[in-house]
Structure formats: structure tokens, C-alpha cells
Write a protein that holds these residues in place. Structure first.
Motif: not given
Length: 813
Positions: A397-402, A412-423, A425-435
Motif C-alpha cells: 500500500v505504501y507504493q500504491a495510488i488507490d 476468533n470469529g470476527q470479520t474485518l474489512r481492512v482499508f489501507a490508504t497511502a498518504r 506526504q508519505g506513509g499509510a493509514t489503516w482502518v479496520f471496520e468490524n463487519l
């Protein structure tokens, strides 16, 4: 010649005046000659005198005219000589004159200008100044010539040709003529004109520059060598609270504080201007300026840009970032932010709670890959066949555009939708949505949809749901059975037009399915529901409803109401038959009543005649029969009249004849009319009423009928020799009266039917119409009737009638 003729006329007048004098001198001779000869001689002498004087005057005038001609010839020669000198002077090639005579558009041209100036030699092209004079000079010259010719306003201009040659233009007015002289300047004068033009251009540029600075909202100032302010713009005067720049200069108002000015004087040099952020107070508010001050030999110049808004935005940005971090920290969605080196920079409490990571581990800002390895070691990530490849794909994700998204099914039975977005100014933001809950809800929803589908399929009502495009979404078997169509004909996706054609066998009216199609496919902002009844060719009667649903869908429901409609129709037909029967009854009663009144009136009349002794005496038995005939006929006539009154009340054609009634006189009238009837029953009447009941507005005849019916009814049921009572009183505008008797009374089971027609109780009850008429007439007066009775104690009937209002009659004009 005019003067000559004037002199001849004067000579004639002198001759005429001299003739009487001559006649006097010859007075003696007149006595010798006859009068006619004297007159002829006098006229002759006067004519000769006038001729001589005219000749002498003509000779003198001729001499004067010759002298004047000599003078005019001399003046003409001098004028020609001066014109020759002027033409020689104008013929100089260094000047040209344009002359306009009055407002004439055709000018006269004199002289020439040197060809090297670029001036056209043709007269017509000369006046096209824009072709050979520079634009600004041509515009000023044309305006000056226009003012010269229209307002006689002189001018002196320096114009510049396209060849950069300098000309002097002078405009004057003389003798009703406008002159414009163009002169080619020599070297000294040309240099002076060029300097003047350069000065004008510099002055115009300086003025434009000052105007531009006055228009800006940046304070600008100029200082002299001594540091005193020499010029400021409008923004500067506004900032120092001066009414205008002149006042700010005169009073020496400073924008910057003394410390700031000393700092500028110490730092600023000829090569390096002063640039810094300075804080000062403007109109009572603390303001930040970005100040630039430059030094020169003649002084210094400075400009201040208000950066208070920028500082406020910077502070607001810091507060926003802090608030953003606090907001993310309170979110239930786990968030983690990594920098360009893939090291953890921020995480919220939900992230720490989701993965149950040690706070010390997170505070030392571990790398993204290190965190993934620890989660895998703790058995918190999904099992992967190729862990290295999966990790590399996650960190790509650190080299991705989208934005990259993925579903993680945790052990443990949980289902997560993980969004990874490149910033950016560099770096990335990870968001974990509990589905987890969402997946559970979707499962329940699908189950619910299946249950609803089964429920709809087993409903007895026909149900069909259509989309906004007019295509059917679902239908149940009851719908297809009611309309007689097959399942393929109503399969999902079929357009309503095709369903309309399939249902045309059962129902093909224009306002049926076409109306449904319009309601389903319309684009109205507010969709309304619709209900109605359809009768099919098959004999079925359907109650339909068009119900708008969310997502622009529409539901049609059809209920088979054939049986209920048939029952309703049967009841309606029965009710119509009853209504017609009631109408026939009323018609019959009215017809019979009217037909009975005429013979009854005759019988009563003949019975009264038989009682009269004039027609003969009757024996005792005959008199008794006649009395019976008269009594029975009167009773029958009363019954007929009562029936007619009730019939008119039922028909709704009774109109009250309202009038003002004196109640005291009215009670006397009623008691007098009831005297004979009470005497026959050996019953006395006791009236209880105040002395002054006043007046009352009602129908006099109907009110009297109410009283007569009630008193007659009381007399019929009262024992012989007893007393009946009439109590009257006023309660506000209402007239309340009560009739009482001490008869046998009315049983409780019969009391509720006493106001019904033809309900007679007792041996002397009559036809049973009295109380019915009383109730009808009291109701017409908007009043009320109540009755109380007990067996063996008598009966009490109370009526309350409000006073009506007399109709208003418009006064005649």
C-alpha cells in the motif's frame, strides 16, 4: 444712388417751400394778372429752381464717389500686398494650418510640414490623426479640436508621430473661424518637448502607481531621508484611524510601534531589505503584519501585508489536528497511521483494544511489518499458505495510488474489512471496520426475506410489487389466480404492459391497468396511494390498493370481496325497497288525509245545521245522534289534521311563522280554548306563572298546538273531578313549561315508546299522535321534551323552547 435720390427729394421740397416767398414779393403784380396765370407762373419757377438745385447736387456727389473709389483701390492694393506676404510666410515647410469656417465640416489647409515627420501631404489623410500620430496623442488632439470648434476653447499640445517626431499643435478661434496650427520643432525645442512628454509619462505612471497602491488593502508608506513620512495610501490611513492620507502625513501617525521602527532602521540596508513578522494594534485589535522595508538614497519605502488570518488559520490547523486526533481516539473504528518509514505514528484506543497489543510496544513506534509479525505470532491474523507473499501484498500500500481493501476472517470469529490508504506526504493509514455484526445482520435479513416470501406466497390476497421502471419484482400465487395468468407471464422482470395484456382477458377497461401503469411509472415528487374496486368479467369483485414503497417501488394488492359486495348490494336493494315503501306510505297518508278532510268538513257542517232550530226541531234521540255525529267528526278531523302535520314535518317542508308573542295573553288564549274540553271531562286547570312573563319569539299557531295537545292528553288521562297543572317560567331566553296530571301514569316499559306514532295507551288514549306532534313541533323550535311518569302517581311533561330571532327585513329606500 440711394443717397442721390434722397438729395433730389430734399431739393424738391426746398423749391416747394420757396415758391410762397416768391409769390409775396410779387404781391403787387398779382393784383395786375389773373389768378390762373399767377399759379402757372409760380409752378414754372419752382420746377426750374428744383432742376437747378438737383444738377448742382449731382455734380458734387460724382466728385465724392470718385474720391471714395480712389481710396478703395489703394486699400485693395495694400491688402493684396499683405496677403502675398502672409502666403509667403505660410509657405514655410515647417508649419501647417487647418481652418474651419464656423461649424462647416470642410476645412481649409495652408502650409506644409516636413516629410521626415511622417505627416501625410494629402489634405484628406492629414485629418486622420490615428494613422500618423500615436494613439494617446491622437485621442488628446481630437478631443481638443472638438472643444475648440464647439466651445471655442483654445489649446496647446505636444504630439508625437509614429516616426517619434515631435510636433506642436496650437488651437485658436478668431472671427468665427477655428484655426489649428501644427509646427515642426527645431532641435532645442524638440528636446524640450521630448522631456515634457517623458515628464508626463513619468507623472502618469506615478499617478497610476499611487492609484494602484490606494486601491490595495496593504498599508504602504514612503519616508524621507530624515525618517519622516512623506506619502501613505488609503489602507495606511485607515489602519492608523486617519480620515485621509493627508491627515495621517500631517499628524505623523505611525502604523508600527517604536521598537519595530528602530529594528527596521537597524537591520535594513541598501542591499538587504527588512523582512519580518511584526505585531501591532490596529483599531483596537492585535494584528500581525508581514513587513517589507527597503532603503534608498532618497529615503525608504515599506509595505505591510496583514497575515492575521494566516496566523489564525495556522492556529486553527493545529487545533484541528489535535481535535482530529482526539476524535479518532474516541472512535469505535480502529485506526493506525504510519509514516513514510512505515513506523507507527498514531493509533487510537479502538486499535489497541482490537489487537490487545502492549502499550509499551506501541509507544516505541514499531514498524508496520513488525506489528503484523506479532499479530501472526499471537494467532490473531487469518492463516495464510504463503505468509511472506501475503505480508508483502499488505505492505504494498505504501507504493500504491488507490486505496486497498481486503476482508480478514479472524480466528476468533470476527470479520474485518481492512482499508489501507497511502498518504500524500508519505506513509499509510489503516482502518479496520468490524463487519461481524453486519454479516450477522445480512444473514438474518436473508432469512427474513425468505420467511416474508413464503408468507406472501401463502396469503389469500393478491400481491404484486413493481419497480420504478414498471417491471414486476415479485408476485404471489393469489395474484396470478385472481387474474387468471400463469407464473411465466408474471415472472420477475416482466413489464407492466405485458401483464396488462395478459390480464385483458379478465378486465380490459381503459381506466384499469393503464391507471396502475401511470401510478407506478410516474415521476411525481410525491407519490400518492390509490384505492378502488374492480369487477372482472369472471364475476369476481376485487378491492385494489396501490401503495408506494421505498426505493420508488410500488405494491399492488387485490382482495376478493365478491361475497361481501353481493351482501351489500342485497342490503342496498332492501333499503331502497324500504325507502320506496316509506315514500308510498307518506304519499298514501297525505292523499287519504286530504281526501278525508272534505267529507268530514261537510259532515260537521251538516251536523251543526241539524242542531239549528231553523231547520226544524229534533226529538231527544235524534239530538243525541247528531251530537255523536258532530263529536266523532271533530275527533276524526283532528286525527286527519295531526296526520297531515306529521307528514309535512317528515317531508321537511314545514316553515315556522315566527312572531313576537306576549306570553301572558297567550296563556289566557289557551285557557279559554281549553275551557269547554276541560268542562266535558270535569277537570279543572291550574296555571302557575309569574305576573310578567314578557314576550317570546316563536310560531304562534304551532306553540298553541303544543299546549293544546299536552293539556288535552292530560285531560284524557286525568280522573273525573281531578285537577291538571300548567307551570310556566322563563330561564334566560328559554321558555319552560310543564303539564302535570294525577292519572294512572305510564308503565316504565311503555314510557320509552310514548313519542312513537300511533302508540296509544289506556282506554281514552286516542290515535296516539299527540305526543309525536308535540315532539316534532318542539324540535322545529330547536327545543327539547322530557317526560316523567309513575304508575298510580300521574305524568309530568316538560318542554324547553329557546326564543328565536325575527327575520330581518331590509328597509325600503
Amino acid at each position: 444712388m440711394k443717397r442721390l435720390w434722397q438729395r433730389l427729394a430734399a431739393g424738391s421740397m426746398l423749391a416747394a417751400l420757396s415758391s410762397p416767398a416768391t409769390a409775396q414779393t410779387q404781391g403787387l403784380a398779382a393784383s395786375v394778372f389773373r389768378s390762373s396765370e399767377v399759379i402757372t407762373f409760380s409752378v414754372l419757377i419752382g420746377v426750374i429752381s428744383a432742376a437747378m438745385i438737383s444738377a448742382i447736387w449731382l455734380i458734387r456727389q460724382r466728385g465724392n464717389i470718385e474720391g471714395e473709389n480712389r481710396e478703395l483701390n489703394a486699400a485693395l492694393a495694400d491688402a493684396n500686398q499683405r496677403i502675398s506676404r502672409f502666403q509667403a510666410l505660410i509657405a514655410d515647410k515647417n508649419r501647417r494650418i487647418v481652418v474651419w469656417d464656423g461649424l462647416s465640416d470642410k476645412p481649409e489647409f495652408l502650409g506644409h510640414l516636413p516629410a521626415e515627420t511622417g505627416v501625410p501631404q494629402d489634405d484628406r489623410e492629414f485629418l486622420a490623426f490615428g494613422r500618423w500620430v500615436k494613439a494617446m496623442s491622437a485621442l488628446d488632439l481630437e478631443k481638443a479640436i472638438e472643444r475648440l470648434r464647439s466651445q471655442a476653447q483654445s489649446f496647446d499640445l505636444i504630439i508625437e508621430t509614429h516616426r517619434n517626431e515631435i510636433l506642436e499643435a496650437q488651437g485658436r478661434v478668431s472671427g468665427g473661424r477655428a484655426f489649428v496650427r501644427f509646427v515642426a520643432l527645431n532641435n532645442m525645442r524638440a528636446e524640450l518637448a521630448e522631456l515634457k512628454l517623458e515628464r508626463d509619462r513619468l507623472q502618469a505612471s506615478l499617478t497610476s502607481f499611487h492609484t494602484l497602491l490606494d486601491a490595495t488593502d496593504l498599508p504602504v508608506w514612503l519616508r524621507g531621508p530624515d525618517g519622516a513620512i512623506t506619502w501613505v495610501n488609503e489602507a495606511y490611513s485607515y489602519a492608523v484611524e486617519a480620515s485621509n492620507p493627508a491627515e495621517a502625513i500631517k499628524e505623523g501617525k505611525e502604523l508600527l510601534a517604536t521598537i519595530a521602527r528602530e529594528k527596521i532602521r537597524a537591520i535594513s540596508t541598501y542591499d538587504v531589505p527588512f523582512r519580518d513578522k511584526v505585531s501591532t494594534v490596529v483599531r483596537g485589535n492585535r494584528t500581525f503584519f508581514d513587513v517589507v522595508d527597503t532603503r534608498s538614497v532618497s529615503g525608504s519605502a515599506g509595505m505591510a501585508a496583514n497575515i492575521s488570518a494566516v496566523e489564525a488559520v495556522r492556529e486553527e490547523l493545529n487545533r484541528t489536528l489535535k481535535s482530529h486526533a482526539e476524535t479518532l481516539d474516541h472512535l469505535a473504528t480502529p485506526v493506525a497511521i504510519f509514516d513514510g518509514a512505515q513506523r507507527l505514528q498514531f493509533y487510537n484506543q479502538a486499535f489497541q483494544a482490537l489487537w490487545a497489543l502492549d502499550m509499551g510496544f506501541l509507544e516505541r513506534k514499531p514498524g508496520n511489518g513488525e506489528i503484523l509479525d506479532r499479530l501472526r505470532a499471537g494467532g490473531k491474523l487469518p492463516e495464510q499458505l504463503n505468509w511472506k507473499q501475503w505480508k508483502d501484498n499488505a505492505l504494498a500500500v505504501y507504493q500504491a495510488i488507490d486505496t486497498q481493501s481486503d476482508l480478514w476472517h479472524l480466528p476468533n470469529g470476527q470479520t474485518l474489512r481492512v482499508f489501507a490508504t497511502a498518504r500524500p506526504q508519505g506513509g499509510a493509514t489503516w482502518v479496520f471496520e468490524n463487519l461481524t455484526e453486519k454479516v450477522d445482520l445480512e444473514t438474518r435479513y436473508n432469512t427474513l426475506v425468505q420467511v416474508q416470501g413464503e408468507t406472501i406466497d401463502h396469503l389469500s390476497e393478491g400481491v404484486a410489487v413493481f419497480g420504478p421502471d414498471g417491471r414486476i419484482k415479485l408476485s404471489n400465487p393469489a395474484f396470478r389466480a385472481l387474474w387468471g395468468i400463469s407464473e411465466p407471464q408474471a415472472q420477475p422482470g416482466t413489464h407492466i404492459r405485458a401483464i396488462e395484456q395478459a390480464c385483458a382477458v379478465s378486465y380490459d377497461q381503459q381506466d384499469g391497468w393503464k391507471r396502475f401503469a401511470h401510478l407506478i411509472t410516474s415521476f411525481d415528487d410525491e407519490r400518492s396511494s390509490c384505492q378502488g374496486i374492480l369487477e372482472l368479467r369472471t364475476g369476481l369483485i376485487l378491492d385494489f390498493a396501490v401503495i408506494p414503497l421505498p426505493n420508488a417501488q410500488t405494491m399492488l394488492t387485490f382482495v376478493n370481496i365478491t361475497d361481501s359486495v353481493r351482501v351489500e348490494r342485497a342490503l342496498t336493494e332492501k333499503n331502497e325497497a324500504l325507502r320506496k315503501a316509506d315514500s308510498l306510505k307518506n304519499d298514501f297518508v297525505q292523499h287519504v288525509s286530504y281526501e278525508l278532510r272534505s267529507p268530514l268538513t261537510n259532515i260537521i257542517g251538516f251536523a251543526d245545521l241539524l242542531k239549528t232550530p231553523t231547520f226544524g226541531s229534533l226529538n231527544e234521540r235524534q239530538a243525541e245522534y247528531v251530537d255523536h255525529i258532530s263529536t266523532s267528526s271533530s275527533l276524526l278531523l283532528t286525527i286527519v289534521n295531526d296526520i297531515l302535520d306529521l307528514a309535512t314535518v317528515d317531508a321537511g317542508i314545514v316553515e315556522l311563522d315566527l312572531s313576537e308573542i306576549n306570553l301572558t295573553d297567550f296563556l289566557d288564549e289557551v285557557s279559554n280554548q281549553m275551557a269547554d274540553r276541560l268542562q266535558e271531562s270535569a277537570v279543572t286547570l291550574r296555571i302557575e306563572a309569574p305576573d310578567m312573563l314578557g314576550s317570546f319569539v316563536a310560531d304562534h299557531q304551532r306553540l298553541k298546538q303544543i299546549f293544546i295537545k299536552l293539556l288535552t292528553n292530560a285531560a284524557n288521562f286525568a280522573p273525573d273531578g281531578s285537577r291538571i297543572g300548567l307551570k310556566c317560567q322563563r330561564e334566560g331566553l328559554d321558555f319552560v313549561f310543564t303539564v302535570t296530571d294525577n292519572g294512572v301514569g305510564i308503565p316504565q316499559e311503555i314510557l320509552e315508546t310514548v313519542f312513537n306514532r300511533f302508540e296509544s295507551h289506556g282506554s281514552r288514549g286516542g290515535a296516539g299522535l299527540g305526543l309525536s306532534i308535540v315532539e316534532s313541533f318542539v324540535s322545529l323550535h330547536h327545543g327539547s321534551v322530557s317526560i316523567r311518569s309513575r304508575e298510580g302517581e300521574g305524568t309530568e311533561v316538560t318542554c324547553r323552547i329557546p326564543s328565536a330571532e325575527l327575520p330581518k327585513v331590509a328597509a325600503a329606500e
